[in-house]
Scaffold this motif. Structure first.
Motif, PDB file in Angstrom:
ATOM      1  N   LYS A 132       3.609   4.887 -21.149  1.00  0.00           N
ATOM      2  CA  LYS A 132       2.430   4.790 -20.285  1.00  0.00           C
ATOM      3  C   LYS A 132       2.153   3.352 -19.862  1.00  0.00           C
ATOM      4  CE  LYS A 132       0.191   8.870 -22.285  1.00  0.00           C
ATOM      5  NZ  LYS A 132      -1.015   9.398 -22.966  1.00  0.00           N
ATOM      6  N   ARG A 133       3.166   2.528 -19.890  1.00  0.00           N
ATOM      7  CA  ARG A 133       2.989   1.127 -19.515  1.00  0.00           C
ATOM      8  C   ARG A 133       3.287   0.864 -18.048  1.00  0.00           C
ATOM      9  NH1 ARG A 133       5.626  -2.106 -24.712  1.00  0.00           N
ATOM     10  NH2 ARG A 133       4.169  -1.273 -26.263  1.00  0.00           N
ATOM     11  N   VAL A 134       3.467   1.905 -17.286  1.00  0.00           N
ATOM     12  CA  VAL A 134       3.732   1.766 -15.859  1.00  0.00           C
ATOM     13  C   VAL A 134       2.624   2.482 -15.100  1.00  0.00           C
ATOM     14  CG1 VAL A 134       5.335   2.200 -13.973  1.00  0.00           C
ATOM     15  CG2 VAL A 134       6.209   1.623 -16.232  1.00  0.00           C
ATOM     16  N   ARG A 135       1.969   1.761 -14.220  1.00  0.00           N
ATOM     17  CA  ARG A 135       0.921   2.329 -13.372  1.00  0.00           C
ATOM     18  C   ARG A 135       1.409   2.340 -11.931  1.00  0.00           C
ATOM     19  NH1 ARG A 135      -4.395  -1.110 -13.200  1.00  0.00           N
ATOM     20  NH2 ARG A 135      -2.902  -2.515 -12.199  1.00  0.00           N
ATOM     21  N   ILE A 136       1.055   3.372 -11.202  1.00  0.00           N
ATOM     22  CA  ILE A 136       1.484   3.493  -9.811  1.00  0.00           C
ATOM     23  C   ILE A 136       0.256   3.592  -8.919  1.00  0.00           C
ATOM     24  CG2 ILE A 136       1.684   6.008  -9.931  1.00  0.00           C
ATOM     25  CD1 ILE A 136       4.143   5.726  -8.090  1.00  0.00           C
ATOM     26  N   THR A 137       0.311   2.898  -7.782  1.00  0.00           N
ATOM     27  CA  THR A 137      -0.826   2.836  -6.874  1.00  0.00           C
ATOM     28  C   THR A 137      -0.346   2.989  -5.445  1.00  0.00           C
ATOM     29  OG1 THR A 137      -1.890   1.260  -8.380  1.00  0.00           O
ATOM     30  CG2 THR A 137      -2.812   1.464  -6.168  1.00  0.00           C
ATOM     31  N   PRO A 138      -0.926   3.915  -4.670  1.00  0.00           N
ATOM     32  CA  PRO A 138      -0.597   3.970  -3.228  1.00  0.00           C
ATOM     33  C   PRO A 138      -1.138   2.721  -2.528  1.00  0.00           C
ATOM     34  CG  PRO A 138      -1.610   6.026  -3.989  1.00  0.00           C
ATOM     35  CD  PRO A 138      -1.807   5.017  -5.071  1.00  0.00           C
ATOM     36  N   VAL A 139      -0.333   2.130  -1.669  1.00  0.00           N
ATOM     37  CA  VAL A 139      -0.693   0.877  -0.999  1.00  0.00           C
ATOM     38  C   VAL A 139      -0.655   1.094   0.507  1.00  0.00           C
ATOM     39  CG1 VAL A 139      -0.141  -1.565  -0.728  1.00  0.00           C
ATOM     40  CG2 VAL A 139       0.279  -0.428  -2.917  1.00  0.00           C
ATOM     41  N   LYS A 140      -1.647   0.567   1.191  1.00  0.00           N
ATOM     42  CA  LYS A 140      -1.728   0.670   2.656  1.00  0.00           C
ATOM     43  C   LYS A 140      -0.734  -0.301   3.299  1.00  0.00           C
ATOM     44  CE  LYS A 140      -6.649   1.677   2.133  1.00  0.00           C
ATOM     45  NZ  LYS A 140      -6.639   1.452   0.667  1.00  0.00           N
ATOM     46  N   PRO A 141      -0.309  -0.030   4.503  1.00  0.00           N
ATOM     47  CA  PRO A 141       0.757  -0.852   5.103  1.00  0.00           C
ATOM     48  C   PRO A 141       0.364  -2.301   5.335  1.00  0.00           C
ATOM     49  CG  PRO A 141      -0.149   0.685   6.721  1.00  0.00           C
ATOM     50  CD  PRO A 141      -0.705   1.078   5.389  1.00  0.00           C
ATOM     51  N   TRP A 142      -0.916  -2.580   5.618  1.00  0.00           N
ATOM     52  CA  TRP A 142      -1.311  -3.954   5.901  1.00  0.00           C
ATOM     53  C   TRP A 142      -1.446  -4.803   4.634  1.00  0.00           C
ATOM     54  CZ3 TRP A 142      -4.244   0.321   7.468  1.00  0.00           C
ATOM     55  CH2 TRP A 142      -5.299   0.665   6.624  1.00  0.00           C
ATOM     56  N   ASP A 143      -1.217  -4.218   3.464  1.00  0.00           N
ATOM     57  CA  ASP A 143      -1.262  -4.984   2.217  1.00  0.00           C
ATOM     58  C   ASP A 143       0.126  -5.332   1.689  1.00  0.00           C
ATOM     59  OD1 ASP A 143      -4.020  -5.147   2.020  1.00  0.00           O
ATOM     60  OD2 ASP A 143      -4.197  -3.215   1.013  1.00  0.00           O
ATOM     61  N   VAL A 144       1.181  -4.992   2.417  1.00  0.00           N
ATOM     62  CA  VAL A 144       2.550  -5.314   2.013  1.00  0.00           C
ATOM     63  C   VAL A 144       3.174  -6.195   3.080  1.00  0.00           C
ATOM     64  CG1 VAL A 144       4.840  -4.403   1.500  1.00  0.00           C
ATOM     65  CG2 VAL A 144       2.816  -3.215   0.653  1.00  0.00           C
ATOM     66  N   LEU A 145       3.674  -7.349   2.672  1.00  0.00           N
ATOM     67  CA  LEU A 145       4.305  -8.298   3.579  1.00  0.00           C
ATOM     68  C   LEU A 145       5.806  -8.076   3.550  1.00  0.00           C
ATOM     69  CD1 LEU A 145       1.575  -9.586   2.399  1.00  0.00           C
ATOM     70  CD2 LEU A 145       2.473 -11.748   3.244  1.00  0.00           C
ATOM     71  N   VAL A 146       6.379  -7.707   4.680  1.00  0.00           N
ATOM     72  CA  VAL A 146       7.793  -7.368   4.753  1.00  0.00           C
ATOM     73  C   VAL A 146       8.532  -8.419   5.573  1.00  0.00           C
ATOM     74  CG1 VAL A 146       7.332  -4.913   4.517  1.00  0.00           C
ATOM     75  CG2 VAL A 146       7.428  -5.923   6.800  1.00  0.00           C
ATOM     76  N   ASP A 147       9.827  -8.466   5.390  1.00  0.00           N
ATOM     77  CA  ASP A 147      10.683  -9.347   6.169  1.00  0.00           C
ATOM     78  C   ASP A 147      11.034  -8.625   7.465  1.00  0.00           C
ATOM     79  OD1 ASP A 147      12.469 -11.141   7.166  1.00  0.00           O
ATOM     80  OD2 ASP A 147      13.936 -10.975   5.541  1.00  0.00           O
ATOM     81  N   ASP A 148      10.261  -8.883   8.521  1.00  0.00           N
ATOM     82  CA  ASP A 148      10.448  -8.149   9.762  1.00  0.00           C
ATOM     83  C   ASP A 148      11.715  -8.566  10.510  1.00  0.00           C
ATOM     84  OD1 ASP A 148       9.650 -10.666  10.443  1.00  0.00           O
ATOM     85  OD2 ASP A 148       7.956 -10.054  11.702  1.00  0.00           O
ATOM     86  N   LYS A 149      12.421  -9.569  10.017  1.00  0.00           N
ATOM     87  CA  LYS A 149      13.671  -9.978  10.650  1.00  0.00           C
ATOM     88  C   LYS A 149      14.885  -9.304  10.007  1.00  0.00           C
ATOM     89  CE  LYS A 149      11.890 -14.504  12.055  1.00  0.00           C
ATOM     90  NZ  LYS A 149      10.506 -14.185  11.651  1.00  0.00           N
ATOM     91  N   ALA A 150      14.646  -8.522   8.953  1.00  0.00           N
ATOM     92  CA  ALA A 150      15.747  -7.816   8.288  1.00  0.00           C
ATOM     93  C   ALA A 150      16.135  -6.586   9.091  1.00  0.00           C
ATOM     94  CB  ALA A 150      15.340  -7.420   6.876  1.00  0.00           C
TER      95      ALA A 150
END
Length: 564
Positions: A132-150
């Protein structure tokens, strides 16, 4: 090139500007899903303005969710080609974990349909139970910074996750540093005029002060970096590495701690893209955005129709003085069989004293337009009527079976994306669990047997395959039925009766005493045989002559039993 704090600040600023431009449409998507398309604050006189909200957006999203959502998501794990680890133990642990997070998977699916995409963040938590040491949370798209050049998700150089931490919690995690606290704000409630800001002094109570924190997973240099615009104006790292709680105490790890069996870094952020643009593979595309215009037109047309119907009320024009107050009250009440007496002047006619107010009928084009908009909406949803619960004579059993197997339809394509997310989630969970179990072997029960679970049991490059309802009661009923139907075939193939009995006891959860073989005495076995059945020795001799129990010998061997 090394990942520097100024690089993190630039990425964060570009990320904020990208989503600031999309905030107005994101608000509209959320409002229309919540059946809140009309901003009622703009209607000052609601007594004379009827506003109609349709539930088309909710029907659209929940229609997909009902077809996509797995009640009990599960996976099948195939072993490592090099024989490392135990696929059986890994599968049992993953499926137990997936049972506890099905609501999170559903919420992430709903976010990915309303907005361009969504994510599932897996983070460590303190617990005495290692599982039980792993927690999972749904995240909205504007809270994740992605490499848009990939060019794809796996080719990204970095991934970031932005979240809010209270000042008290920040000092507890990263030390008593000089933070510039600010009030916690909702991204969709932020004013469109607001731009990128680095540390706004909060005017609220210190208890309500927060800072923004961004975890950067530098995949290129294999580092985990923590950055905040509220600390040192974003010119320094807030923290370099991650702290892991072990039996020996707090351990600081600078490189990405979660690894695959081949020692490659793995990021605990699971993407869920139901639609994406080919030229922006890391951004996503909203399914609700595709049909937003049709939903908007439906709300406008239905509101117009509702107001037109209200204006078609029964109204009369009467000559002054012909009807008194009592007569007018009776006319307005409209009771059936009511008599109303009036006094007319000589030569005056009642037909000229009262006249119904004429009304302009609603043009039939309005109704045809509504039907056309609904047709466009149905085509835009690419869902067949029977997937929305509509009974149709054209919905055959083959179509329903195709839906259940997720093949050859839009639901099937989305289900494959959901399954890919579940498979990636399973891979991350095993990686995190193997780290926490490095020094803590544990005892688990698998298939009714106690097994010792060690970190090396999870250190395998397993293959994961998602399946629907792998542990649901319905699937268990199917397994039981298939086993019962296969008993005769298994006996013909030479499977031991004891083994079949043990499997039946396990599958039906019967008492263990049922699995013990019972020795039957020869006398007792003979007593249970039908009358006229010969003893075993005589039965063997009769079989040699071609005589079945209770029958006659074959014609070719009849002479052998006749007296000489």
């Amino acid at each position: 090139m090394k990942f520097e704090p100024k690089t993190a600040a630039r990425i964060f600023r570009d990320h904020e500007n990208y989503w600031d431009d999309k905030r107005p449409r994101l608000r509209q998507l959320k409002a229309v899903y919540r059946t809140n398309y009309w901003d009622r604050g703009n209607f000052l006189d609601t007594d004379f303005q009827i506003i109609i909200e349709t539930s088309r957006a909710y029907e659209f999203i929940e229609g997909y969710i009902a077809s996509l959502f797995s009640r009990n998501p599960s996976v099948v794990v195939k072993g490592d080609v090099r024989g490392r680890g135990s696929a059986m133990k890994a599968q049992a642990l993953i499926n137990q974990f997936l049972l506890s997070i099905r609501n999170h998977v559903e919420d992430a699916s709903r976010l990915a349909l309303i907005y361009p995409c969504s994510f599932l963040k897996m983070s460590p938590v303190e617990s005495s139970d290692v599982f039980k040491r792993v927690r999972i949370t749904p995240v909205k798209p504007w809270d994740v910074l992605v490499d848009d050049k990939a060019d794809s998700w796996v080719e990204q150089r970095y991934i970031g996750h932005r979240y809010w931490v209270s000042l008290h919690e920040a000092k507890k995690r990263w030390g008593n540093k000089k933070y510039k606290g600010q009030a916690k704000e909702d991204f969709l409630k932020r004013k469109d005029s607001d731009t990128y800001k680095t540390g706004i002094e909060s005017e609220s109570d210190p208890f309500d002060e927060f800072i923004q924190v961004v975890e950067f997973w530098d995949i290129q240099d294999d580092r985990l970096l923590v950055w905040s615009p509220n600390y040192s104006n974003g010119e320094k790292w807030l923290f370099d590495g991650i702290q892991i709680e072990t039996e020996k105490g707090t351990e600081k790890i600078k490189r990405i701690p979660f690894r695959t069996a081949d020692d490659d870094p793995i990021v605990p952020i699971v993407p869920l893209f139901y639609s994406r643009m080919p030229d922006e593979p890391t951004r996503g595309y909203s399914a609700l955005h595709r049909v937003y215009d049709q939903i908007q037109e439906t709300n406008i047309a239905r509101t117009f129709q509702a107001n037109a119907v209200r204006k078609a009320a029964r109204q009369w024009v009467v000559e002054k003085g012909v009807f008194d107050a009592e007569a007018l009250a009776k006319i307005s009440q409209g009771r059936d069989g009511e008599f109303i007496e009036v006094e007319l002047s000589p030569g005056q006619q009642l037909a000229g004293s009262i006249l119904a107010v004429p009304h302009t009928p609603t043009p039939p084009e309005i109704q045809r337009y509504v039907e056309q908009v609904q047709s466009d909406l149905d085509r835009g949803s690419v869902l067949a009527p029977f997937t929305r619960g509509e009974i149709s004579s054209r919905a055959t059993a083959t179509e329903i079976t195709a839906l259940a197997s997720y093949s050859h339809n839009e639901v099937g394509r989305l289900a494959r994306e959901r399954d890919a997310a579940i498979e990636y989630l399973a891979r991350v969970y095993i990686s995190m669990l193997s780290l926490y179990m490095k020094d803590e072997p544990d005892l688990v029960v698998l298939n009714g047997k106690a097994e010792v679970l060690r970190a090396e049991d999870l250190a395998g490059e397993f293959a994961y395959f998602a399946q629907d309802s792998g542990s649901t009661p319905m699937s268990e009923v199917q397994k039981k039925g298939e086993l019962i139907n296969s008993v005769a075939m298994l006996l013909e193939l030479g499977v031991s009766r004891d083994e079949i009995r043990k499997e039946l006891v396990r599958l039906f959860d019967l008492p263990e005493s049922f699995s013990e073989a019972v020795e039957v005495a020869p006398e007792a076995s003979m007593a249970q045989m039908p009358p006229g059945t010969p003893p075993p020795a005589e039965a063997a001799a009769a079989a040699d002559l071609g005589i079945m129990p209770g029958g006659l010998p074959s014609p070719e061997r009849i002479a052998e039993v006749l007296p000489s």
